[in-house]
Enzyme design. Sequence first.
Site, short mmCIF file in Angstrom:
data_model
loop_
_atom_site.label_atom_id
_atom_site.label_comp_id
_atom_site.label_asym_id
_atom_site.label_seq_id
_atom_site.Cartn_x
_atom_site.Cartn_y
_atom_site.Cartn_z
N GLU A 143 20.34 30.24 -27.74
CA GLU A 143 21.41 29.25 -27.57
C GLU A 143 21.01 27.93 -28.23
OE1 GLU A 143 24.25 30.03 -26.41
OE2 GLU A 143 23.86 31.89 -25.32
N CYS B 181 23.45 29.09 -16.40
CA CYS B 181 22.65 29.10 -17.63
C CYS B 181 22.90 27.82 -18.44
CB CYS B 181 22.97 30.33 -18.47
SG CYS B 181 22.40 31.88 -17.76
N HIS C 97 19.26 34.05 -23.94
CA HIS C 97 19.99 35.04 -23.14
C HIS C 97 19.47 36.43 -23.48
CE1 HIS C 97 23.63 32.56 -21.77
NE2 HIS C 97 23.21 33.22 -20.72
#
Length: 212
Positions: free
Chosen positions: A84, A148, A167
């Site tokens: 991410e 998250c 992730h």
Amino acid sequence: MDTKKTVIVTGFEPFGEHKVNASWIAVQELEKLSLGEDIHLLVKEIPVEYKAVSELLPSLWKQYQPELVVHVGVSGMATSVTLEQCGHNHGYNRLDNCDFCPNSQCCIDQGPDCIMSVIDMEAVCKKVNSSSMGVAFSVSKDAGRYLCDYTYYTSLYLGNRRCAFVHVPPLGKRHSAEDLGRALQAVILEMVQRLEDHMDHNQDQDRCQLGH
């Protein structure tokens, strides 16, 4: 004098359909592998609770003064290990494990809408994908507006962007716990290597342009 760099890696407790959270299992596998003699690796399991995250993260950054913090979460939609690039401040209306969500539906009052990691995830992804380790890696700019994303944004804010979020897919979907542990080891070592190069960059990339 201890010259080791400290790297903190976190996973999450079970929640919802994830009775076993692949993120914490993967982090425990990473702990077995280590990050080498030059890095002091600390692992923590994080509750899937907004309030707990808001209390825990400042203490982790302050107590350990880490070089890097990497948060790991599970995504039921993921088919690859996903790096991410940025965290988002608004849109948190999904209830946590305590049936709570912030009244403001944001991470940090008056914080920027989006904060980008100082680490170039595309570059990290390209490097680890060329390593033929049997695990696919990809990059995302949307960590999902749940714990998250909330954790990532908060940590980016606290740590001057010296943070990453990874992730992982659920266990057994495509990869074993050992595969995910090796994948984390590879990406984190690459992140640490790149971090020093990026710390001198100016701060004008703090905000990512969504949709680009």
